[in-house]
Enzyme design. Structure first.
Site, PDB file in Angstrom:
ATOM      1  N   LYS A 207      -6.850  55.636  22.935  1.00 56.19           N
ATOM      2  CA  LYS A 207      -5.558  55.115  22.495  1.00 56.19           C
ATOM      3  C   LYS A 207      -4.452  55.768  23.323  1.00 56.19           C
ATOM      4  O   LYS A 207      -4.473  56.986  23.564  1.00 56.19           O
ATOM      5  CB  LYS A 207      -5.314  55.415  21.009  1.00 56.19           C
ATOM      6  CG  LYS A 207      -6.125  54.555  20.053  1.00 56.19           C
ATOM      7  CD  LYS A 207      -5.704  53.103  20.116  1.00 56.19           C
ATOM      8  CE  LYS A 207      -6.573  52.234  19.227  1.00 56.19           C
ATOM      9  NZ  LYS A 207      -6.236  50.804  19.377  1.00 56.19           N
ATOM     10  N   CYS A 312     -21.584  61.714   4.590  1.00 57.28           N
ATOM     11  CA  CYS A 312     -22.779  61.518   3.757  1.00 57.28           C
ATOM     12  C   CYS A 312     -22.724  60.244   2.929  1.00 57.28           C
ATOM     13  O   CYS A 312     -23.748  59.602   2.678  1.00 57.28           O
ATOM     14  CB  CYS A 312     -22.986  62.723   2.839  1.00 57.28           C
ATOM     15  SG  CYS A 312     -21.539  63.133   1.826  1.00 57.28           S
TER      16      CYS A 312
END
Length: 870
Positions: A207, A312
């Site tokens: 970016k 997770c």
């Protein structure tokens, strides 16, 4: 009546104010106004889809006198809500004067043509869940989000306890340079114009911002790119690198402060909502490095690299765009609420109402195998007769007609236009729906008739949404209201608020017998459901259905059945009935929980009922010690095991419930002589005068092998009953009906020593835990309290060897431990798996009764271990 209707059927009406309608009119609006109006309509539509359906009322801002359409942009936003399904399946429109109505049917993922396993349970305008797809960031739609969350929930242990610590590898064409992104990440400085030796990929994003508002632009991109990397396989976000040329251009030092940039990034990441399915509550694992960008040896500015590791569970950019009606107000769902509703799943039982196809607010409903399904219960309780209109229950209709002069003529006049269907009477639909009884109501009657919307009649003396959200009805539905006053002239007078001010489309009428029966099956769930004990184990609400026999007893008029003896076979649901009756007492007589007393013999059952917070709960001993001056109604449970050593408990209970002259309270007594566990006087009146009396003979608790053993043992009691059991009380076994088709396990074996017994129990528990059972599933019951402590020490020692969990008594059934207690103290309770340890020298006169008590506590597996009394 409107209060009752609100709880019976989803007639929610949301007014959104002025909206411009018609394609031409909407094209003339400024973009901001068009978007604001669209947001009002779509938020209301989403809330109603997720809350059981209803009506959106718009005031037309345009001056058109002729009918107009919604407008393509509004239609497109509604179509987006329902995942591009048929718009007419969920929305219908109607213009009445200056008001424009959108009729919204409850969302049901059952309309998806593909496999149910990929159907989201709720509607959303946006999920706020991003993932990487090649070099792009992709916003998941509801179906993709559902699959993503389902996968994460199914296997959280893979990443669950700690985020992945592996070094992210970026695939590139150079096999000798496997991780060039990480090499750049570890640097302290870069050269202005330097070309990075790798392209954008699934693991890398570049970016570059030329604007002075760099901090704001960085804050804007964080909620997309960081969650996308975290939800996929991790990666690097480079800020200050041109995505086409791969050149380092940096952020000019005049436009950005190094520390402010870092703080802005970290703050934006910490604010991202995270949802865990695993035990870990870890946050997003990321690292921010600010690199100096040099031009000609001088500091030009800064580049920034954010390394994100795989998460997770799930990271959101913000709370999903989804709404619901709560307390009559439209409110947005939090991230946690949205995930909970999206991921609700059915427990593994014989389902009567599945979450996969039910409305968003419905709960799973199931019955034990071998019991009546909702279709069978509907045909038994509310059959739709061919070719005529039936009044039911017939006995209640006769009672009401005889009690209230002119009622029969009034109802018959109202029913004249209807030729086929069923009119269901109740003294109070409010009480039937677990609400407080409405004062001044003679009766309520719900009409389910062909070619008509359902109509609820409330007949007054002179002077909710449950069918959808609880009953699971997925068709288009509104219940019309009609409030009638029974006057001396015996004619119907519609009162203020009677009827519906909205003219619903004809598609809301019930067209045929099939639609009437589908609605009546939802009514069965509403009227016969109760909160399953399984809810406490699973941590979510699961509903069971009463049997038809239980419902018929529950439906009795309490004012005419103030005292009742309920004899129930083992596993017929006496304690469930006791709790349901206490709820009905509270609603019928408008009394608080401290006015209702539940009395049982043992502390564990007392504690279990006390946790429900529907009454005061005491043991018999406490009952005999205290006065209970505020008590008006008493429920006695497991009365066959009461004693008279502290006084006449039955006479005391009668005197308390009858002390208010002319207004006696309720005294219901539940008992089962087959489970008598002692030989002393129980204080009950003689069997011949236990009237009025009802019997529960439908056995619903035990798996087939356990039920077969119970029947054999109960036959032995009939052959030679203990002297304190009236033989006539045992004849109800002839009427017994046993649920069939429930798999389970029953074993009976000899073990000579305590050491052999506890070793067997510990080993078997270890195997059960490996199969997915919990300590909450298991109880170890011994014959008397004298054996509890000797076995507890040995059992704990054996459990430690097998690395199995804690053992405790039954006083707190909801704790996550194996119960070790006596058979008598476990009376009225149940667990899936029961080990019964019993000495050969046990009291022979009531041996079979104790075996009934023991065996009936086990739902799925029963192990009886005989041993010498050593």
């Amino acid at each position: 009546c409107s209060f009752l209707i609100y709880h019976l059927i989803s007639n929610l009406v949301i007014s959104v104010g002025e909206v411009t309608l018609g394609e031409g009119n909407r094209n003339k609006l400024q973009k901001t106004q068009r978007e604001q109006e669209k947001a009002k309509v779509t938020q209301a539509a989403c809330a109603l889809l997720n809350s059981g359906g209803g009506v959106i009322r718009l005031e037309m801002a345009n001056e058109d006198e002729h009918p107009v359409e919604l407008g393509l942009d509004l239609e497109e936003s509604l179509r987006e809500l329902i995942q591009s399904l048929d718009l007419h399946a969920f929305f219908e429109t109607k213009q009445q004067g200056r008001c424009y109505y959108i009729f919204v049917k409850s969302w049901s993922s059952d309309l998806f043509p593909e496999d149910r396993s990929v159907k989201p349970r709720i509607c959303s305008l946006g999920t706020s869940l991003y993932r990487r797809s090649g070099t792009s960031v992709r916003l998941m739609d509801s179906r993709e989000a559902f699959n993503f969350l389902k996968t994460k929930k199914r296997s959280p242990k893979i990443l669950g306890k700690q985020p992945s610590s592996r070094v992210l590898k970026v695939r590139c064409q150079n096999p000798h340079n496997l991780d060039p992104a990480h090499r750049i990440f570890q640097k302290d400085q870069l050269e202005y114009g330097e070309r990075l030796p790798f392209p954008e990929s699934q693991f890398v994003e570049f970016k570059q911002f030329s604007t002075k508002h760099i901090l704001q632009r960085v804050k804007d991109i964080i909620p997309e790119y960081v969650p996308a990397f975290a939800n996929t396989e991790g990666g690097y976000l480079f800020i200050g690198v041109d995505d086409k040329s791969k050149k380092v251009l940096g952020c000019a030092k005049e436009n950005v402060d190094r520390n402010s940039l870092r703080e802005k990034i970290e703050k934006a990441i910490y604010e991202l909502p995270c949802v865990h399915f695993c035990q870990s509550q870890c946050r997003i694992n990321f690292e921010v490095r600010t690199l100096d960008v040099l031009a000609g040896g001088e500091l030009y500015g800064y580049a920034c690299v954010i390394r994100v590791k795989p998460f997770c569970c799930a990271v959101f950019s913000e709370a999903p765009s989804s709404w619901m009606v709560k307390d009559k107000h439209v409110r947005s769902l939090t991230t946690e609420e949205w995930v909970d509703m999206m991921m609700d799943t059915d427990p593994d039982f014989e389902s009567q109402l599945s979450l996969s196809s039910g409305p968003p607010l419905s709960r799973p409903v199931y019955t034990k195998k071998g019991l009546e399904h909702k279709e069978d219960l509907q045909q038994r309780l509310f059959p739709v007769p061919p070719g005529h209109l039936q009044y039911t229950p017939e006995s209640l209709w006769k009672e009401l007609s005889s009690e209230h002069e002119g009622l029969e003529e009034l109802i018959n006049e109202q029913m004249r236009p209807f030729s086929q269907g069923i009119l269901i009477f109740s003294r109070s639909w409010a009480v039937d729906l677990n609400l407080q009884e409405q004062q001044g109501v003679i009766c309520d009657a719900l009409l389910i008739a062909q070619n008509s919307s359902p109509i609820l009649y409330s007949v007054l003396r002179e002077q909710d949404q449950k069918l959808v959200n609880m009953g699971g009805y997925t068709g288009k539905l509104c219940v019309m209201t009609k409030v009638l006053r029974l006057s001396p002239e015996s004619h119907a007078e519609p009162l203020a608020g009677s009827g519906s001010p909205i003219d619903y489309p004809t598609s809301y009428d019930l067209e045929d017998t099939q639609q009437m029966e589908a609605l009546l099956q939802s009514l069965v769930i509403v009227l016969l459901s109760f909160r399953s004990f399984l809810s406490d184990q699973l941590g979510c609400e699961v509903l069971n259905l009463l049997t038809a026999q239980q419902y018929e007893i529950f439906s009795k008029n309490l004012c005419k059945n103030r005292e009742l003896f309920v004899h129930g076979l083992p596993g017929s649901g006496k304690t469930i009935m006791a709790m349901k009756i206490m709820e009905k007492i509270r609603n019928t007589f408008h009394c608080e929980a401290n006015k209702i007393l539940y009395v049982c013999e043992n502390q564990p059952l007392r504690n279990f009922i006390s946790n429900k917070r529907i009454c005061q709960a005491v043991t018999r001993k406490t009952f005999m010690k205290n006065n209970f001056k505020e008590i008006q109604h008493i429920i006695i449970d497991e009365a066959q095991n009461f004693r008279t050593e502290d006084g006449d408990w039955y006479e005391k209970a009668k005197s308390i419930t009858q002390r208010e002259k002319g207004h006696p309270g309720i005294l219901w007594i539940f008992l089962d002589y087959f489970q008598t566990s002692h030989l002393v006087d129980n204080g009950l009146p003689p069997f011949s005068v236990q009237y009025p009396r009802e019997e529960l003979t439908r056995v619903v608790r035990n798996a087939d092998p356990i039920a077969n053993y119970l029947q054999k043992v109960m036959q032995e009691i009939i052959k030679n009953p203990p002297f304190n059991i009236p033989p006539g009380s045992l004849e109800m076994l002839r009427e017994a009906q046993w649920a069939q088709g429930v798999p389970g396990n029953f074993e009976i074996m000899e073990r000579s020593t305590r050491e052999q017994i506890v070793t067997y129990v510990a080993k078997t528990c270890k195997l059960l835990f490996e199969k997915g059972y919990s300590p909450k599933d298991i109880a170890v019951l011994v014959s008397t309290m004298d054996y509890v402590e000797p076995y507890k020490h040995k059992l704990l020692k054996a459990m430690r060897k097998k690395r199995v969990v804690q053992v405790s008594d039954a006083c707190d059934m909801l704790d996550d431990h194996i119960v070790l207690d006596s058979v008598r103290r476990f009376s009225g309770l149940e667990r899936n798996i029961v080990f019964g340890i019993y000495p050969r020298t046990a009291e022979s006169a009531i041996l079979y009764n104790i075996l009934v008590c023991l065996s009936s506590r086990a739902k799925q597996q029963l192990y009886i271990l005989w041993h010498d009394d050593c």
